[in-house]
Design a protein around this motif. Structure first.
Motif, PDB file in Angstrom:
ATOM      1  N   LYS A  47     -10.093  -3.331  -9.627  1.00 32.59           N
ATOM      2  CA  LYS A  47     -11.336  -3.258 -10.495  1.00 32.59           C
ATOM      3  C   LYS A  47     -10.707  -1.873 -11.046  1.00 32.59           C
ATOM      4  O   LYS A  47     -11.436  -1.642 -12.725  1.00 32.59           O
ATOM      5  CB  LYS A  47     -12.992  -3.085 -10.258  1.00 32.59           C
ATOM      6  N   ASP A  48     -10.206  -1.263 -10.908  1.00 34.54           N
ATOM      7  CA  ASP A  48      -9.387  -0.244 -11.160  1.00 34.54           C
ATOM      8  C   ASP A  48      -8.235  -0.367 -12.633  1.00 34.54           C
ATOM      9  O   ASP A  48      -7.413   0.782 -12.742  1.00 34.54           O
ATOM     10  CB  ASP A  48      -9.699   1.096 -10.376  1.00 34.54           C
ATOM     11  N   GLY A  49      -8.036  -1.241 -12.356  1.00 36.01           N
ATOM     12  CA  GLY A  49      -6.609  -1.758 -12.906  1.00 36.01           C
ATOM     13  C   GLY A  49      -5.418  -1.437 -12.565  1.00 36.01           C
ATOM     14  O   GLY A  49      -4.305  -1.676 -13.036  1.00 36.01           O
ATOM     15  N   ILE A  50      -5.715  -1.613 -11.251  1.00 36.33           N
ATOM     16  CA  ILE A  50      -4.463  -1.187 -10.355  1.00 36.33           C
ATOM     17  C   ILE A  50      -3.505  -2.306  -9.932  1.00 36.33           C
ATOM     18  O   ILE A  50      -5.145  -3.424  -8.589  1.00 36.33           O
ATOM     19  CB  ILE A  50      -4.741   0.130  -9.043  1.00 36.33           C
ATOM     20  N   ILE A  51      -2.786  -3.065  -9.455  1.00 34.25           N
ATOM     21  CA  ILE A  51      -2.241  -4.213  -8.863  1.00 34.25           C
ATOM     22  C   ILE A  51      -2.367  -4.040  -6.937  1.00 34.25           C
ATOM     23  O   ILE A  51      -1.789  -2.609  -6.750  1.00 34.25           O
ATOM     24  CB  ILE A  51      -1.007  -4.722  -9.130  1.00 34.25           C
ATOM     25  N   ILE A  52      -2.908  -4.866  -6.562  1.00 38.62           N
ATOM     26  CA  ILE A  52      -2.902  -4.408  -5.203  1.00 38.62           C
ATOM     27  C   ILE A  52      -2.486  -5.847  -4.318  1.00 38.62           C
ATOM     28  O   ILE A  52      -2.717  -7.140  -4.621  1.00 38.62           O
ATOM     29  CB  ILE A  52      -4.366  -3.702  -4.379  1.00 38.62           C
ATOM     30  N   HIS A  53      -2.023  -5.428  -2.754  1.00 38.48           N
ATOM     31  CA  HIS A  53      -1.463  -6.989  -2.209  1.00 38.48           C
ATOM     32  C   HIS A  53      -2.422  -6.573  -1.579  1.00 38.48           C
ATOM     33  O   HIS A  53      -3.008  -5.501  -0.016  1.00 38.48           O
ATOM     34  CB  HIS A  53      -0.160  -6.202  -1.692  1.00 38.48           C
ATOM     35  N   LYS A  54      -3.190  -8.046  -1.509  1.00 40.15           N
ATOM     36  CA  LYS A  54      -4.566  -8.250  -0.769  1.00 40.15           C
ATOM     37  C   LYS A  54      -4.071  -8.161   0.504  1.00 40.15           C
ATOM     38  O   LYS A  54      -4.787  -7.650   1.672  1.00 40.15           O
ATOM     39  CB  LYS A  54      -5.101  -8.965  -0.449  1.00 40.15           C
ATOM     40  N   TYR A  55      -2.950  -8.588   1.448  1.00 43.88           N
ATOM     41  CA  TYR A  55      -2.267  -8.762   2.765  1.00 43.88           C
ATOM     42  C   TYR A  55      -0.927  -7.272   3.174  1.00 43.88           C
ATOM     43  O   TYR A  55      -0.310  -8.161   3.721  1.00 43.88           O
ATOM     44  CB  TYR A  55      -1.825  -9.895   2.421  1.00 43.88           C
ATOM     45  N   GLY A  56      -1.307  -6.594   2.217  1.00 44.02           N
ATOM     46  CA  GLY A  56      -0.530  -5.499   2.439  1.00 44.02           C
ATOM     47  C   GLY A  56       1.305  -5.226   2.019  1.00 44.02           C
ATOM     48  O   GLY A  56       0.602  -6.327   0.554  1.00 44.02           O
ATOM     49  N   PRO A  57       1.370  -4.317   2.031  1.00 41.44           N
ATOM     50  CA  PRO A  57       2.481  -3.531   0.666  1.00 41.44           C
ATOM     51  C   PRO A  57       3.839  -4.816   1.614  1.00 41.44           C
ATOM     52  O   PRO A  57       4.071  -5.592   2.097  1.00 41.44           O
ATOM     53  CB  PRO A  57       2.928  -2.476   1.281  1.00 41.44           C
ATOM     54  N   HIS A  58       3.817  -5.482   0.020  1.00 39.27           N
ATOM     55  CA  HIS A  58       5.004  -6.298   0.168  1.00 39.27           C
ATOM     56  C   HIS A  58       6.254  -5.575  -1.040  1.00 39.27           C
ATOM     57  O   HIS A  58       6.025  -5.684  -2.334  1.00 39.27           O
ATOM     58  CB  HIS A  58       4.946  -8.135  -1.101  1.00 39.27           C
ATOM     59  N   LEU A  59       7.549  -5.683  -0.320  1.00 36.68           N
ATOM     60  CA  LEU A  59       8.456  -4.974  -1.036  1.00 36.68           C
ATOM     61  C   LEU A  59       9.600  -5.692  -1.743  1.00 36.68           C
ATOM     62  O   LEU A  59      10.052  -5.833  -0.289  1.00 36.68           O
ATOM     63  CB  LEU A  59       8.850  -3.262  -0.919  1.00 36.68           C
ATOM     64  N   PHE A  60       9.954  -6.459  -2.883  1.00 40.68           N
ATOM     65  CA  PHE A  60      11.082  -7.358  -2.856  1.00 40.68           C
ATOM     66  C   PHE A  60      12.900  -6.648  -2.427  1.00 40.68           C
ATOM     67  O   PHE A  60      12.218  -5.471  -2.798  1.00 40.68           O
ATOM     68  CB  PHE A  60      10.608  -8.393  -4.385  1.00 40.68           C
ATOM     69  N   HIS A  61      13.261  -6.776  -1.639  1.00 39.65           N
ATOM     70  CA  HIS A  61      14.311  -6.307  -1.874  1.00 39.65           C
ATOM     71  C   HIS A  61      15.406  -7.634  -0.457  1.00 39.65           C
ATOM     72  O   HIS A  61      15.025  -8.488  -0.285  1.00 39.65           O
ATOM     73  CB  HIS A  61      14.736  -5.476  -1.188  1.00 39.65           C
ATOM     74  N   THR A  62      16.791  -8.589  -1.576  1.00 38.79           N
ATOM     75  CA  THR A  62      17.685  -8.644  -0.907  1.00 38.79           C
ATOM     76  C   THR A  62      19.333  -8.593  -1.270  1.00 38.79           C
ATOM     77  O   THR A  62      19.103  -7.939  -2.730  1.00 38.79           O
ATOM     78  CB  THR A  62      16.902 -10.388  -1.265  1.00 38.79           C
ATOM     79  N   ASN A  63      19.998  -8.749  -0.486  1.00 37.99           N
ATOM     80  CA  ASN A  63      21.240  -8.944  -0.875  1.00 37.99           C
ATOM     81  C   ASN A  63      21.813 -10.447  -1.259  1.00 37.99           C
ATOM     82  O   ASN A  63      23.046 -10.762  -1.768  1.00 37.99           O
ATOM     83  CB  ASN A  63      22.358  -8.786  -0.422  1.00 37.99           C
ATOM     84  N   TYR A  64      20.921 -11.333  -1.184  1.00 39.58           N
ATOM     85  CA  TYR A  64      21.255 -12.501  -1.556  1.00 39.58           C
ATOM     86  C   TYR A  64      21.014 -12.593  -3.184  1.00 39.58           C
ATOM     87  O   TYR A  64      19.328 -12.681  -3.778  1.00 39.58           O
ATOM     88  CB  TYR A  64      20.207 -13.694  -0.607  1.00 39.58           C
ATOM     89  N   LYS A  65      22.389 -12.746  -3.773  1.00 36.64           N
ATOM     90  CA  LYS A  65      22.001 -13.223  -5.449  1.00 36.64           C
ATOM     91  C   LYS A  65      21.224 -14.253  -5.687  1.00 36.64           C
ATOM     92  O   LYS A  65      20.647 -14.196  -6.336  1.00 36.64           O
ATOM     93  CB  LYS A  65      23.340 -13.332  -5.886  1.00 36.64           C
ATOM     94  N   GLU A  66      22.116 -15.300  -4.933  1.00 30.75           N
ATOM     95  CA  GLU A  66      20.451 -17.239  -5.672  1.00 30.75           C
ATOM     96  C   GLU A  66      19.424 -16.507  -4.954  1.00 30.75           C
ATOM     97  O   GLU A  66      18.522 -17.726  -5.849  1.00 30.75           O
ATOM     98  CB  GLU A  66      21.412 -17.469  -4.346  1.00 30.75           C
TER      99      GLU A  66
END
Ligand code: UDP
Length: 382
Positions: A47-66
């Motif tokens: 409600k404060d306009g902030i995107i939150i991750h309901k089930y804990g922080p998810h940070l996307f990172h990868t070395n897989y180009k595909e």
């Protein structure tokens, strides 16, 4: 009606369903227990306009180009490099513990001596798991290893897993190796970014297809039953001869017949604070203080123009079957053995396909799951 049923709408299930719909042009039914798609990647604007991750922080990172290319079909990206500090003896130092952390922690002369020894032994920018560094014979390197083990890993791991680092698969603590370099980022992968509109939008776009039907609020056990003797699957009482792609807890699929597989669960406590920023970076780890393991501040991840800020404190706990959410498989040899019994059971069924963190009992990151789902689709589904 359906040749494919997918149980669970996290990345494992959603990627496979999307491929079935688009590549095979076949109809697929997704059965999802929760009232939303996206599994534990689900996020939303609070409600404060902030995107939150309901089930804990998810940070996307990868070395897989595909994997990056595949996901890019469903989202734009904000470049984002995750940074983590650990609160140790009143100071905040970069994690993974690196050469900058070394200088922040010790007097300069000692830090310099240790740095020289590290660089003599290990290539610049290399990564050394703490349990390997602990085997060092050199007095200074041993001192460093013991310090990092005690101050960064031991208490955090006991809080997070209820186990000491040496009692859990070395893969777990090796996720956060000691870094013989000066890069303060948490991950060193080639692709690091956050979906501009959050993760949920990715799932909405993946699943928005006339071939995909979604049953939310439905426990798979309400509609699917399994005959262990004849190895047949029933859907609403009728034999189902198509493929069943299962992404949930494998022990639950088999009625816990060999016993419960252990998982760790979390109590996630969000707070909105009346100030612009709460902390310096997105995540601060608290290995030795407080009962929570870490605090994440979401505005660092998803920029928002508001005077308030929302934070999340994570309290790890033992998972209680039929009550808690299973977040992490507990990776020990004994649990792996139990998992293998279930896996062998699943392999006796011609049409059950297991994929994902829960069904494969693996500590997959998001990119691992997507890669795996794409592979499983090619090898077993199509
Ligand atoms: N870990 C630790 N101290 C830290 C960070 C990580 O002991 O400050 C250990 C701990 O055992 C943790 C594991 O490394 O569970 C993996 O950490 P990661 O940040 O990858 O965990 P996740 O984000 O998946 O919860």
């Amino acid at each position: 009606m359906f040749n494919y049923i997918v149980i669970g709408s996290g990345f494992a299930g959603s990627v496979i369903a999307e491929r079935i719909a688009n590549v095979l042009n076949e109809k697929v039914l997704i059965i999802e227990k929760r009232n939303h798609i996206g599994g534990n990647c689900y996020d939303y604007k609070n409600k404060d306009g902030i995107i939150i991750h309901k089930y804990g922080p998810h940070l996307f990172h990868t070395n897989y180009k595909e994997v990056f290319d595949y996901l890019s079909n469903f989202t734009d990206w904000n470049i984002y490099h995750h940074r983590v500090l650990a609160f140790i003896d009143g100071k905040k130092v970069p994690i993974p513990f690196n050469l900058n952390s070394l200088y922040l922690t010790f007097p300069e002369s000692l830090a310099k001596r240790i740095e020289e020894k590290l660089l003599k032994k290990y290539p610049y920018n290399s990564k050394v798991p703490i349990l390997d560094l602990k085997k060092e014979n050199d007095k200074d390197l041993r001192f460093l290893a013991d310090y990092i083990y005690q101050k960064v890993f031991l208490n955090y791991t006991v809080k997070q897993w209820g186990l000491k680092p040496e009692d859990i698969d070395p893969e777990v603590t090796a996720r956060v190796p000691v870094f013989i370099g000066k890069d303060d980022r948490y991950f060193s992968d080639k692709y690091q970014a956050i979906p501009t509109e959050g993760y949920t939008k990715i799932f909405e776009r993946m699943l928005n297809h006339s071939n995909i039907k979604l049953m939310l609020n439905t426990d798979f056990k309400e509609v699917i039953s399994i005959d262990f003797e004849s190895k047949k699957i029933y859907f609403f009482g009728q034999e189902f001869k198509g493929k069943l792609i299962f992404t949930g807890m494998i022990d639950e699929l088999f009625n816990f017949k060999y016993g419960y597989l252990p998982y760790r669960s979390l109590d996630l406590r969000f707070e909105t604070v009346e100030k612009e920023w709460f902390q310096e970076v997105a995540t601060v780890n608290y290995p030795n203080d407080y009962d929570f393991t870490r605090i994440t501040e979401f505005k660092h991840i998803h920029p928002a123009s508001t005077e308030k800020t929302t934070i999340l404190k994570e309290y790890s706990k033992q998972y209680i079957p039929n009550k808690d959410i299973p977040y992490y498989p507990v990776f020990t040899k004994e649990n792996q053995k139990l998992y293998n019994r279930y896996k062998e059971e699943a392999e006796k069924f011609e049409n059950i396909i297991l994929v994902g963190r829960l069904a494969e009992y693996r500590y997959y990151d998001m990119d691992d799951v997507i890669k795996r789902a794409l592979e499983v689709f090619e090898e077993k589904v199509r």
